[in-house]
Design a protein around this motif. Structure first.
Motif, PDB file in Angstrom:
ATOM      1  N   ARG A 129       0.944  -1.222   0.097  1.00  0.00           N
ATOM      2  CA  ARG A 129      -0.004   0.077   0.065  1.00  0.00           C
ATOM      3  C   ARG A 129       0.891   1.121   0.200  1.00  0.00           C
ATOM      4  NH1 ARG A 129      -1.404   3.187   5.128  1.00  0.00           N
ATOM      5  NH2 ARG A 129      -2.017   5.079   3.797  1.00  0.00           N
ATOM      6  N   ARG A 130       1.854   1.354   0.699  1.00  0.00           N
ATOM      7  CA  ARG A 130       2.618   2.452   0.784  1.00  0.00           C
ATOM      8  C   ARG A 130       3.504   2.733  -0.590  1.00  0.00           C
ATOM      9  NH1 ARG A 130       4.578   0.132   6.043  1.00  0.00           N
ATOM     10  NH2 ARG A 130       3.093   0.883   7.527  1.00  0.00           N
ATOM     11  N   ALA A 131       3.904   1.476  -1.184  1.00  0.00           N
ATOM     12  CA  ALA A 131       4.417   1.596  -2.441  1.00  0.00           C
ATOM     13  C   ALA A 131       3.534   2.340  -3.579  1.00  0.00           C
ATOM     14  CB  ALA A 131       5.128   0.257  -3.036  1.00  0.00           C
TER      15      ALA A 131
ATOM     16  N   VAL B 184       8.530   2.554  -6.888  1.00  0.00           N
ATOM     17  CA  VAL B 184       7.549   1.159  -6.168  1.00  0.00           C
ATOM     18  C   VAL B 184       8.489  -0.022  -5.820  1.00  0.00           C
ATOM     19  CG1 VAL B 184       5.800  -0.453  -6.596  1.00  0.00           C
ATOM     20  CG2 VAL B 184       5.528   1.746  -7.591  1.00  0.00           C
ATOM     21  N   GLY B 185       9.481  -0.228  -6.437  1.00  0.00           N
ATOM     22  CA  GLY B 185      10.285  -1.148  -6.134  1.00  0.00           C
ATOM     23  C   GLY B 185      11.150  -0.937  -4.772  1.00  0.00           C
ATOM     24  N   GLU B 186      11.601   0.333  -4.750  1.00  0.00           N
ATOM     25  CA  GLU B 186      12.078   0.767  -3.363  1.00  0.00           C
ATOM     26  C   GLU B 186      11.350   0.654  -2.134  1.00  0.00           C
ATOM     27  OE1 GLU B 186      14.123   4.680  -3.496  1.00  0.00           O
ATOM     28  OE2 GLU B 186      15.046   3.962  -5.679  1.00  0.00           O
ATOM     29  N   VAL B 187      10.068   1.183  -2.245  1.00  0.00           N
ATOM     30  CA  VAL B 187       9.236   1.043  -1.247  1.00  0.00           C
ATOM     31  C   VAL B 187       8.813  -0.337  -0.690  1.00  0.00           C
ATOM     32  CG1 VAL B 187       7.196   2.160  -0.022  1.00  0.00           C
ATOM     33  CG2 VAL B 187       8.516   3.450  -1.509  1.00  0.00           C
ATOM     34  N   LEU B 188       8.470  -1.116  -1.918  1.00  0.00           N
ATOM     35  CA  LEU B 188       8.359  -2.452  -1.542  1.00  0.00           C
ATOM     36  C   LEU B 188       9.352  -3.102  -0.911  1.00  0.00           C
ATOM     37  CD1 LEU B 188       6.665  -3.823  -4.965  1.00  0.00           C
ATOM     38  CD2 LEU B 188       5.653  -3.577  -2.800  1.00  0.00           C
ATOM     39  N   ALA B 189      10.591  -2.898  -1.288  1.00  0.00           N
ATOM     40  CA  ALA B 189      11.818  -3.741  -0.649  1.00  0.00           C
ATOM     41  C   ALA B 189      11.807  -3.304   0.857  1.00  0.00           C
ATOM     42  CB  ALA B 189      13.170  -3.033  -1.176  1.00  0.00           C
TER      43      ALA B 189
ATOM     44  N   PRO C 269       9.574  -8.540   1.097  1.00  0.00           N
ATOM     45  CA  PRO C 269       9.020  -9.638   0.248  1.00  0.00           C
ATOM     46  C   PRO C 269       9.687 -10.775   0.231  1.00  0.00           C
ATOM     47  CG  PRO C 269       8.729  -7.633  -0.947  1.00  0.00           C
ATOM     48  CD  PRO C 269       9.417  -7.320  -0.057  1.00  0.00           C
ATOM     49  N   ASP C 270       9.283 -11.896   0.177  1.00  0.00           N
ATOM     50  CA  ASP C 270      10.292 -12.940  -0.435  1.00  0.00           C
ATOM     51  C   ASP C 270      10.439 -12.915  -1.869  1.00  0.00           C
ATOM     52  OD1 ASP C 270      10.971 -14.614   2.084  1.00  0.00           O
ATOM     53  OD2 ASP C 270       8.728 -14.301   2.185  1.00  0.00           O
ATOM     54  N   VAL C 271       9.466 -12.446  -2.760  1.00  0.00           N
ATOM     55  CA  VAL C 271       9.648 -12.342  -4.159  1.00  0.00           C
ATOM     56  C   VAL C 271       8.701 -11.156  -4.660  1.00  0.00           C
ATOM     57  CG1 VAL C 271       9.272 -13.455  -6.422  1.00  0.00           C
ATOM     58  CG2 VAL C 271       9.710 -14.882  -4.213  1.00  0.00           C
ATOM     59  N   VAL C 272       9.423 -10.288  -5.392  1.00  0.00           N
ATOM     60  CA  VAL C 272       8.388  -9.277  -6.101  1.00  0.00           C
ATOM     61  C   VAL C 272       8.128  -9.751  -7.671  1.00  0.00           C
ATOM     62  CG1 VAL C 272       8.347  -7.103  -6.793  1.00  0.00           C
ATOM     63  CG2 VAL C 272       9.440  -7.574  -4.753  1.00  0.00           C
ATOM     64  N   GLU C 273       7.170 -10.423  -7.780  1.00  0.00           N
ATOM     65  CA  GLU C 273       6.909 -10.803  -9.011  1.00  0.00           C
ATOM     66  C   GLU C 273       6.950  -9.852 -10.542  1.00  0.00           C
ATOM     67  OE1 GLU C 273       3.510 -13.694  -9.037  1.00  0.00           O
ATOM     68  OE2 GLU C 273       4.765 -15.067  -7.770  1.00  0.00           O
ATOM     69  N   TYR C 274       5.938  -8.742  -9.830  1.00  0.00           N
ATOM     70  CA  TYR C 274       6.191  -7.585 -11.036  1.00  0.00           C
ATOM     71  C   TYR C 274       5.539  -6.385 -10.086  1.00  0.00           C
ATOM     72  CZ  TYR C 274       1.159  -8.823 -11.594  1.00  0.00           C
ATOM     73  OH  TYR C 274      -0.252  -9.012 -11.183  1.00  0.00           O
ATOM     74  N   ALA C 275       6.065  -5.205 -10.748  1.00  0.00           N
ATOM     75  CA  ALA C 275       5.796  -3.852  -9.993  1.00  0.00           C
ATOM     76  C   ALA C 275       5.871  -3.179 -11.403  1.00  0.00           C
ATOM     77  CB  ALA C 275       6.699  -3.419  -9.111  1.00  0.00           C
ATOM     78  N   THR C 276       4.549  -3.006 -12.268  1.00  0.00           N
ATOM     79  CA  THR C 276       4.898  -2.826 -13.831  1.00  0.00           C
ATOM     80  C   THR C 276       3.495  -1.661 -13.907  1.00  0.00           C
ATOM     81  OG1 THR C 276       5.429  -4.946 -13.878  1.00  0.00           O
ATOM     82  CG2 THR C 276       4.835  -3.614 -15.850  1.00  0.00           C
ATOM     83  N   VAL C 277       3.725  -0.662 -14.719  1.00  0.00           N
ATOM     84  CA  VAL C 277       2.819   0.204 -15.404  1.00  0.00           C
ATOM     85  C   VAL C 277       2.461  -0.308 -16.561  1.00  0.00           C
ATOM     86  CG1 VAL C 277       2.362   2.561 -16.199  1.00  0.00           C
ATOM     87  CG2 VAL C 277       3.703   2.202 -14.086  1.00  0.00           C
ATOM     88  N   VAL C 278       1.120  -0.544 -16.842  1.00  0.00           N
ATOM     89  CA  VAL C 278       0.756  -1.064 -18.200  1.00  0.00           C
ATOM     90  C   VAL C 278      -0.536  -0.243 -18.734  1.00  0.00           C
ATOM     91  CG1 VAL C 278       1.445  -3.613 -17.838  1.00  0.00           C
ATOM     92  CG2 VAL C 278      -0.562  -3.080 -16.976  1.00  0.00           C
TER      93      VAL C 278
END
Ligand code: AMP
Length: 290
Positions: free
Chosen positions: A203-205, A227-232, A236-245
């Protein structure tokens, strides 16, 4: 409220309910209902004369190493919640009736289902499109309500309806969140207390990206690393995707010039969580707070 198990019973019920031009809304679910599902039911009630909730953990949309066997199930509680929410009928089919031995036809969307979750979960959207096509044929609803939490699923269903000429109007409900911002999901019960609090990084990301977008940033190449930085931070054990589509094609967007989706999928232990926000350049301040 009627609880129907047989496909023929459900068909008969719909035929009777639809007499005199009365409209019928379907809310497809896999049960283990929470406030997100019930918000969809409310939207359905506001839009149709009768509401049917289907409660079916669809084996076809689970991969061999996924959580089909342990997916949380509580039919009595689900039925009570549906009754309290004013649902008219609950359809609880048997997996063996939905997929009898020898069944050999599936429905496959071939474009919007290929990226994001489709890449990580091969066959998942074939299972979704197939079960929804079957539910539409059995229940014969005038409209069906889906949640934008499963945004790619929404696009697959919209394509299904458009391309195969189902006479069903698709309504999309915004994401319903816990008070601290975690998107509600039947799978949240799997999270340990530590995972549950670390999951707030999602949610923060999304919120960080939303703030950047509102201040005028339009480059996916800036939003995605943020987004990747805040997720880190939530490890999380895996970030599968953090993508703009692109919202229409679900293909990666470079610059956000049309409505886009910022979609995230992460895993904490064995629990897979997804979330997203819409980024609309024509309405940058109109994004729901995360
Ligand atoms: P499920 O039972 O997880 O298959 O979900 C059934 C329907 O509820 C789908 O259309 C989901 O997108 C929707 N849904 C689940 N969780 C939420 C949520 N937190 N907010 C809005 N819709 C949701």
């Amino acid at each position: 409220m009627d609880v129907l198990h047989a496909i023929s019973e459900m068909r008969g019920w719909s035929r009777t309910a639809g007499t005199g031009n009365r409209s019928l809304a379907l809310v497809p679910t896999m049960g283990c209902l929470h406030a997100g599902h019930l918000a969809l039911v409310r939207m359905a009630r506001q839009s149709a004369d009768h509401v049917v909730v289907s409660n079916f953990v669809n084996p076809l949309q689970f991969g061999p190493s996924e959580d089909y066997a342990r997916y949380p199930r509580d039919l009595d509680r689900d039925n009570r919640l549906c009754r309290e929410a004013g649902v008219d009928a609950v359809f609880v089919p048997d997996a063996g009736d939905m997929y009898p031995a020898g069944a050999s036809v599936v429905v496959e969307e071939t474009r919007v289902s290929s990226g994001l979750c489709g890449r990580m979960r091969p066959g998942h959207f074939r299972g979704v499109a197939t079960v929804v096509a079957k539910l539409f044929n059995i229940v014969q609803p005038d409209l069906a309500v889906f949640g934008r939490k499963d945004a790619q699923q929404v696009r697959v269903i919209q394509r299904l309806v458009q391309d195969l000429d189902f006479p069903v109007r698709i309504l999309v409900h915004p994401i319903v969140r816990e008070p601290d911002g975690l998107a509600m999901s039947s799978r949240n019960v799997y999270l340990s207390p530590s995972e549950r609090s670390r999951a707030l990084c999602i949610r923060r990301a999304l919120e960080a990206a939303r703030v950047l977008f509102e201040s005028g940033e339009r480059a996916a190449g800036v939003l995605e690393p943020c987004v990747g930085e805040v997720l880190a931070v939530g490890r999380p054990d895996v970030v599968e995707y953090a993508t703009v589509v692109d919202w229409d094609t679900l293909e990666p967007a470079g610059q956000i010039m049309r409505p886009c989706l910022l979609a995230v999928a992460v895993r904490f232990g064995r629990t897979r969580l997804i979330d997203n926000i819409l980024l609309d350049p024509l309405n940058p301040a109109g994004i729901e707070p995360v």
